[in-house]
Design an enzyme around this catalytic site. Structure first.
Site, PDB file in Angstrom:
ATOM      1  N   SER A 113      49.462 -51.945  16.581  1.00 47.93           N
ATOM      2  CA  SER A 113      48.380 -52.831  16.187  1.00 47.93           C
ATOM      3  C   SER A 113      47.127 -52.610  17.021  1.00 47.93           C
ATOM      4  O   SER A 113      46.118 -53.276  16.802  1.00 47.93           O
ATOM      5  CB  SER A 113      48.826 -54.294  16.314  1.00 47.93           C
ATOM      6  OG  SER A 113      49.351 -54.551  17.604  1.00 47.93           O
ATOM      7  N   HIS A 134      49.797 -49.822   9.898  1.00 48.56           N
ATOM      8  CA  HIS A 134      49.940 -51.121  10.538  1.00 48.56           C
ATOM      9  C   HIS A 134      50.265 -52.196   9.498  1.00 48.56           C
ATOM     10  O   HIS A 134      49.403 -52.648   8.753  1.00 48.56           O
ATOM     11  CB  HIS A 134      48.640 -51.462  11.289  1.00 48.56           C
ATOM     12  CG  HIS A 134      48.660 -52.788  11.958  1.00 48.56           C
ATOM     13  ND1 HIS A 134      47.517 -53.520  12.199  1.00 48.56           N
ATOM     14  CD2 HIS A 134      49.685 -53.531  12.452  1.00 48.56           C
ATOM     15  CE1 HIS A 134      47.838 -54.649  12.801  1.00 48.56           C
ATOM     16  NE2 HIS A 134      49.140 -54.680  12.958  1.00 48.56           N
ATOM     17  N   GLU A 146      47.150 -51.753   7.164  1.00 47.38           N
ATOM     18  CA  GLU A 146      45.968 -51.106   7.727  1.00 47.38           C
ATOM     19  C   GLU A 146      46.317 -49.641   7.977  1.00 47.38           C
ATOM     20  O   GLU A 146      47.233 -49.338   8.745  1.00 47.38           O
ATOM     21  CB  GLU A 146      45.602 -51.816   9.034  1.00 47.38           C
ATOM     22  CG  GLU A 146      44.181 -51.636   9.481  1.00 47.38           C
ATOM     23  CD  GLU A 146      43.848 -52.535  10.676  1.00 47.38           C
ATOM     24  OE1 GLU A 146      42.652 -52.754  10.913  1.00 47.38           O
ATOM     25  OE2 GLU A 146      44.774 -52.997  11.384  1.00 47.38           O
ATOM     26  N   ASN A 184      42.835 -56.515  14.625  1.00 48.93           N
ATOM     27  CA  ASN A 184      42.979 -57.160  15.920  1.00 48.93           C
ATOM     28  C   ASN A 184      41.680 -57.233  16.705  1.00 48.93           C
ATOM     29  O   ASN A 184      41.556 -58.051  17.621  1.00 48.93           O
ATOM     30  CB  ASN A 184      44.072 -56.468  16.734  1.00 48.93           C
ATOM     31  CG  ASN A 184      45.428 -56.941  16.286  1.00 48.93           C
ATOM     32  OD1 ASN A 184      45.687 -58.135  16.214  1.00 48.93           O
ATOM     33  ND2 ASN A 184      46.318 -56.011  15.968  1.00 48.93           N
TER      34      ASN A 184
END
Length: 277
Positions: A113, A134, A146, A184
């Site tokens: 991540s 991800h 992702e 993130n």
């Protein structure tokens, strides 16, 4: 590429969820985790998840589980999806090992991540076939994947992973390889600021999360979400953001560090911002 044989490394919450989704697509999954009992716990969690889905009209749980095989070591496959601890050195070691075992045409993907995909690609002999994939927790429920391109990732590799994500019933979103990617880089400052609000006595956890849920139309507040992710994972991601971008605003809140030091990691330890005992 059809990716008929997929190696998933890591049988924790994310790895088991990825294995479940891949097996549900009709593919053979080889599930590896070196920690004793990890695969058994992962399979038990998968069974519960699949039984809930079966009750809602999904595929029979037994059919999906029959396509998941435990493997005691890294073995040959068309694709590896890594879902181990969020630690750069551990991931690089795994990618070196997988690079030596999987056939040259296989793709090596990471569920990281935050850790740069470019650095993972650099330790292999096939950097053009390394990519970030991800998933989001809970994997069987959330649609987003992702897809992160390293500097070395080829167009062919990216296209193959985008196609796979779509075949798994997910929505791929392509991002370039910067610390924290998109998800993130946006989420962790939100979680961090909520932790600061708690530490500074602005409000109690329930109030902070209620304001986020009702005021921003979020399904879960930032503190409850951090507990779900794991506070140790949140701190690790923030440290990657802080180191990679050099901006002090990404430094983890002292309260987060304190909770991690005390073993209050969230749901997985029974206590984080909330008590799950």
């Amino acid at each position: 590429m059809s990716f008929e044989r997929v190696l998933v490394v890591g049988a924790g919450q994310m790895g088991a969820g990825i294995a479940q989704v891949v097996a549900a697509s009709g593919r053979q999954v080889l599930l590896h985790d070196p920690f004793p009992g990890a695969v058994e716990r992962g399979l038990a969690g998968m069974q519960k998840s699949l039984e809930r889905l079966e009750a809602k009209g999904g595929a029979p749980a037994s059919d999906v589980l029959a396509r998941v095989t435990e493997t005691a070591e890294i073995v040959a496959a068309d694709l590896m999806i890594e879902a181990i601890v969020e630690d750069a050195a551990a991931k690089e070691e795994l990618f070196r090992a997988a690079d030596s075992v999987l056939p040259p045409e296989a793709i090596l993907a990471s569920n990281t991540s935050s850790i740069p995909i470019t650095s993972l690609a650099a330790v292999t002999s096939r950097p053009d076939r390394v990519i970030g994939m991800h998933f989001f927790n809970p994997v069987p429920v959330l649609q987003l994947v992702e897809v992160i391109r390293a500097l070395q990732t080829s167009d062919e590799t990216t296209a193959a992973i985008v196609e796979l994500a779509e075949d798994l019933g997910k929505v791929p979103a392509e991002a370039n390889d910067f610390p924290g990617f998109v998800s993130n880089r946006i989420l962790m400052p939100f979680v961090n600021e909520a932790a600061y609000a708690l530490m500074e006595g602005v409000a109690e956890p329930e109030v902070i999360d209620t304001i986020a849920k009702l005021g921003f139309a979020h399904p879960m507040g930032p503190l409850a979400l951090a507990d779900l992710i794991g506070l140790d994972t949140c701190v690790a991601i923030m440290e990657v953001l802080h180191d990679g971008l050099g901006n002090p605003k990404y430094a983890p809140c002292p309260l987060l560090r304190q909770y991690v030091a005390a073993g209050r990691l969230g749901r997985k330890s029974g206590r984080g911002f909330y008590d799950y005992a």
